[in-house]
Design a protein around this motif. Structure first.
Motif, PDB file in Angstrom:
ATOM      1  N   GLY A  36       0.787  -1.227   0.000  1.00  0.00           N
ATOM      2  CA  GLY A  36       0.000   0.000   0.000  1.00  0.00           C
ATOM      3  C   GLY A  36       0.814   1.269   0.000  1.00  0.00           C
ATOM      4  O   GLY A  36       0.258   2.367   0.121  1.00  0.00           O
ATOM      5  N   ASP A  46       2.528   4.208  -1.669  1.00  0.00           N
ATOM      6  CA  ASP A  46       2.540   4.896  -2.950  1.00  0.00           C
ATOM      7  C   ASP A  46       3.424   6.125  -2.849  1.00  0.00           C
ATOM      8  O   ASP A  46       4.039   6.408  -1.810  1.00  0.00           O
ATOM      9  CB  ASP A  46       1.117   5.273  -3.379  1.00  0.00           C
ATOM     10  CG  ASP A  46       0.383   6.080  -2.313  1.00  0.00           C
ATOM     11  OD1 ASP A  46       1.026   6.449  -1.305  1.00  0.00           O
ATOM     12  OD2 ASP A  46      -0.820   6.333  -2.483  1.00  0.00           O
ATOM     13  N   GLU A  50      -6.963   5.450   5.064  1.00  0.00           N
ATOM     14  CA  GLU A  50      -6.479   4.078   4.912  1.00  0.00           C
ATOM     15  C   GLU A  50      -4.954   3.997   4.989  1.00  0.00           C
ATOM     16  O   GLU A  50      -4.397   2.922   5.216  1.00  0.00           O
ATOM     17  CB  GLU A  50      -6.956   3.490   3.585  1.00  0.00           C
ATOM     18  CG  GLU A  50      -6.592   4.324   2.359  1.00  0.00           C
ATOM     19  CD  GLU A  50      -7.691   5.312   1.992  1.00  0.00           C
ATOM     20  OE1 GLU A  50      -7.713   5.771   0.845  1.00  0.00           O
ATOM     21  OE2 GLU A  50      -8.535   5.599   2.873  1.00  0.00           O
ATOM     22  N   ASN A  51      -4.289   5.145   4.802  1.00  0.00           N
ATOM     23  CA  ASN A  51      -2.834   5.145   4.896  1.00  0.00           C
ATOM     24  C   ASN A  51      -2.349   5.061   6.333  1.00  0.00           C
ATOM     25  O   ASN A  51      -1.162   4.831   6.585  1.00  0.00           O
ATOM     26  CB  ASN A  51      -2.254   6.404   4.254  1.00  0.00           C
ATOM     27  CG  ASN A  51      -2.377   6.377   2.745  1.00  0.00           C
ATOM     28  OD1 ASN A  51      -2.524   5.313   2.152  1.00  0.00           O
ATOM     29  ND2 ASN A  51      -2.316   7.535   2.113  1.00  0.00           N
ATOM     30  N   VAL A 111      -1.031   1.802   6.923  1.00  0.00           N
ATOM     31  CA  VAL A 111       0.298   1.650   6.311  1.00  0.00           C
ATOM     32  C   VAL A 111       1.373   2.186   7.246  1.00  0.00           C
ATOM     33  O   VAL A 111       2.479   1.628   7.348  1.00  0.00           O
ATOM     34  CB  VAL A 111       0.329   2.372   4.951  1.00  0.00           C
ATOM     35  CG1 VAL A 111       1.700   2.224   4.295  1.00  0.00           C
ATOM     36  CG2 VAL A 111      -0.760   1.834   4.032  1.00  0.00           C
TER      37      VAL A 111
END
Length: 816
Positions: free
Chosen positions: A189, A191, A215-216, A219
């Protein structure tokens, strides 16, 4: 390089001055007012909390203990004398008059708090985190490129290696300058935006959660498992400073004064010594100081940087020791890397003879420089390097080092072109607050006439008017004796018959010449408020002709005493009393004593809400209009070449800051109880322009913004239509007054101006209804407000709270 710092004594360790507000604010505060909750919002204050001394005080000797007791008894007797004087003054007053006096004191106290905050205001210093964020954005002095998913990220090897073990191991495998290093992160995930946010976090220690998707956040948890959790930014930079790991630059001090020391190992030239070369990092230097940034960028343009990279040698940054003495080198690096000012790092064992301050100290017969003098010299270095965190840290040390003995040196240094205007304001503030102590010391006679006059003009001078009169006479007589010494023939001077040897009696002084000496300062003494009124000092000054006009109570009998203290009793005799704290406290105590016997006082204190309807959120239909007034007889304070032209966005931000300060509880209280609201608004304007680093004359920008920028007319309620009709032209996107490219220049418009119509009435932006709609409690609902002024005083008040360009700012108005 050690970074051990003590927290007391000459090696004072001052934290980031960004948070140093409360110490001086409480030091000079006259009332128990809570701190401004909006301080630090937008433009944070930069004065930290008071220092905590770790070392305990030594036990006092028996003589010192007796001296302390006598001093305490003397101070107590002085307070009793002040209380007795104010009680004798008000013994025949009724509750209404005492209430009016207390009301004057409370209004002055509220205005004093705003004045103190304006004196403490200054531009914010640049923080380490913000400078490193700018470094990541603008890519100064990058030395390696990270390649992640076909995106290139120019970064700085030293910062990433010090902050993260993953990047330390990765970059060690590619030690060359400017190499491209592929980054492979196993966390799913990840980027490009997330990788950029990760790099910024390593630079600043803060992760931008608002700019990242929710949602990060998951991560980030996996990244912490893969990379580990970095230390605090200050901890990693402290290690980087102490060890010098990954250094790519060296500070070298060069001096042409005298031959090199043969006991020091030479390296790369006759003037450069290895022990004086301090390891550092170009990226951090360029991020913190525009001086170093410009120097390093110049090396890149001239090709010198490429030569160093080819030879794989660190860049030598040669500093002239006549400008920056090497004894301050470690203090300088500590401020750059850690945002702290630690004077214990000054090398005092081997003083530099090229330092101007040290040469002056040796000529004056003094040994080492004092802590304040070292801070003054460091302040000049910080100004030269454009290092604001060091400059403001030195200002804090100077302000906290002000004593009676250091008062005059601080005033003289801060008034010089290389001095600090902020430190000058703190020295004047100390003079006003400690005037009684200064007046009883020899320092009084050494004060310049300008400094003494500025202190005497203040409404907040902490001394009784009798003490002020004694101090002025003492100062004038000393100046006269000095004149007599200067007029002595050379044959008589320095002999037993000289004035300095045999002295001068008061009866031998020329009262005519003394009157001429005191002509500019004695009028500032409010002789109507000298207590007791029949004191010998006042009577003697009148008999000698030093006081031109006797006090009003000598002309009008006993009733003149109250007339001189209370507004509205007699317009010709009233003089505003100074906010002398013992008088204020005793007046409040007297008023409280009248509460049981004077039921009428309760009605007086409720008069403020008498015109308010039963419903709190209903207001009268009559709303004072904004009066636009600019007398044409006097030109504006902005003259050509005086103040650099700020852009319209900066002025708009200043107007927004002004609105914020108007809503703080302290300002709301001052607006509610001060008879002249223009003084309150002026203190707010003064604070805003100082927070933006502009001179005090720039308050006119906030008083009349539409007169300089037509774009701002829409931001001023009711001003756009009035100005458009008055100019007989529609508003344009251009300044109302012609401005050159860099400076204000007042040039009247060539168009014929139409007569100004009647001002447009509008609802004040901070009236009761608007405050209610915005969730701000109006001042009428604050229970801590003082008693209501009389109806006559209410009629004399200036336009309402939101008035930014009204009659309160007329050029005929005199700010005190």
């Amino acid at each position: 390089m050690g970074a051990n710092a003590s927290t007391g004594g000459p090696g004072e360790k001052i934290p980031n001055p960004q948070y140093r507000t409360s110490a001086l604010l409480h030091r000079y505060s006259s009332v128990d007012t809570p701190l401004d909750p909006d301080v630090g919002h937008g433009i944070p204050h930069t004065l930290a909390a008071s220092r905590h001394h770790s070392d305990k005080k030594k036990k006092s000797s028996a003589f010192a203990t007796v001296r302390k007791k006598l001093t305490r008894r003397k101070k107590g007797s002085k307070s009793a004398d002040h209380a007795k004087a104010i009680r004798e003054l008000t013994c025949n007053w009724d509750a209404r008059d005492i209430n009016a006096l207390v009301e004057e004191y409370e209004a002055g106290a509220a205005l004093k708090e705003l004045s103190i905050q304006a004196d403490l205001a200054r531009p914010p210093s640049s923080l380490l985190q913000q400078d490193l964020s700018d470094l990541y954005d603008y890519k100064y002095c990058t030395d390696v490129d990270l390649i992640f998913q076909d995106a290139c990220f120019p970064v700085h090897r030293a910062i990433l290696a010090a902050r993260c073990p993953f990047f330390r191991d990765l970059l060690c495998r590619a030690p060359g300058y400017g190499q491209e290093v592929l980054v492979d992160i196993k966390t799913a995930g990840m980027d490009i935006p997330m990788f950029s946010a990760l790099l910024r976090y390593l630079y600043t220690g803060e992760f931008d959660t608002e700019g990242s998707r929710l949602e990060n956040l998951d991560v980030l948890v996996h990244l912490g498992d893969e990379f580990g959790i970095p230390n605090a930014l200050e901890q990693d930079f402290k290690i980087l400073l102490e060890t010098g790991d990954y250094y790519d630059a060296m500070l070298v001090f060069s001096s042409e004064a005298g031959p090199p020391d043969p006991n020091v190992t030479e390296a790369c030239g006759n003037d450069y010594y290895f022990e004086d070369e301090l390891r550092c990092h170009k990226a951090i230097l360029s991020a913190r100081s525009p001086f170093f940034r410009n120097m390093l960028q110049k090396r890149v343009r001239t090709g010198e940087e490429m030569t160093d990279r080819t030879l794989q040698t660190p860049t030598r940054i040669v500093l002239d020791e006549t400008v920056i003495p090497r004894r301050y080198a470690r203090v300088l690096l500590q401020a750059i890397y850690l945002d702290t000012v630690d004077l214990s790092l000054i090398v005092r064992e081997s003083p530099s003879t090229t330092s101007l301050s040290e040469v002056q100290a040796m000529v004056a017969g003094r040994g080492e420089l004092s802590q304040a003098e070292e801070a003054m010299e460091l302040f000049q270095i910080a100004q030269f390097l454009e290092l604001s965190v060091l400059a403001q840290g030195c200002e804090d040390i100077i302000a906290e080092s002000i004593t009676v003995d250091m008062l005059i040196p601080t005033l003289q240094w801060s008034r010089q072109p290389h001095g600090s205007e902020w430190a000058h304001r703190q020295a004047l503030l100390y003079l006003k607050e400690e005037f009684s102590q200064v007046a009883s010391s020899p320092v009084l006679c050494e004060l310049g006439k300008d400094y003494l006059g500025e202190a005497l003009q203040s409404d907040y001078l902490q001394a009784s008017e009798l003490e002020v009169l004694k101090a002025v006479l003492k100062w004038g007589e000393h100046q006269l004796v000095r004149r007599m010494e200067e007029r002595e023939p050379n044959l008589v001077s320095n002999t037993a018959h000289s004035v300095s040897k045999k002295g001068v009696k008061r009866r031998d002084l020329d009262d005519v010449e003394l009157r001429e000496i005191l002509s500019e300062v004695l009028p500032y003494v409010r002789v109507d408020h000298v207590l007791p009124a029949s004191h010998d000092v006042l009577s003697g000054a009148i008999k000698r002709g030093l006081v031109s006009s006797p006090p009003s109570h000598m002309l009008g009998g006993d009733t003149g005493k109250a007339n001189a203290w209370i507004p509205g009793k007699s317009s010709g005799m009233y003089i505003k009393p100074r906010l002398f704290q013992p008088y204020m406290d005793e007046a409040k105590a007297i008023l409280e004593e009248h509460l049981d016997a004077e039921i009428e006082l309760v009605r007086l204190r409720m008069m403020r809400m008498s015109h308010i309807p039963d419903t709190l959120y209903m207001v009268d239909d009559k709303t004072p209009s904004r009066v636009r007034h600019r007398p044409s007889a006097k030109p504006p304070a902005f003259i050509a070449g005086e103040v650099p032209v700020p852009d319209v966005d900066k002025v708009r931000a200043m107007l927004g800051r002004e609105k914020e300060l108007r809503r703080i509880p302290l300002a709301q209280r001052a607006y509610g109880i001060c008879p002249d609201r223009g003084l309150v608004t002026y203190q707010i304007h003064l604070r805003v322009v100082r927070e933006w680093g502009l001179p005090d004359a720039a308050v006119e920008l906030l008083q009349y913004p539409g007169d300089y920028y037509l774009e701002l007319l829409d931001d001023i309620p009711g001003a756009g239509a009035t100005a458009a009709v008055a100019l007989a032209v529609p508003p344009m996107s251009a300044p109302a007054r012609h401005l050159d490219e860099t400076r204000f220049s007042f040039t009247p418009s060539p168009r014929p101006l139409a007569p100004r119509p009647a001002p447009v009435q509008h609802v004040d932006p901070l009236d009761v209804t608007e405050c209610t709609r915005r969730g701000v409690m109006p001042d009428i609902a604050v229970p801590a407000t003082s008693a209501t002024p009389s109806v006559g005083r209410q009629m004399q008040r200036s336009p309402e709270l939101g008035d930014r360009g009204g009659a309160a700012f007329s050029r005929s108005f005199s700010y005190s």
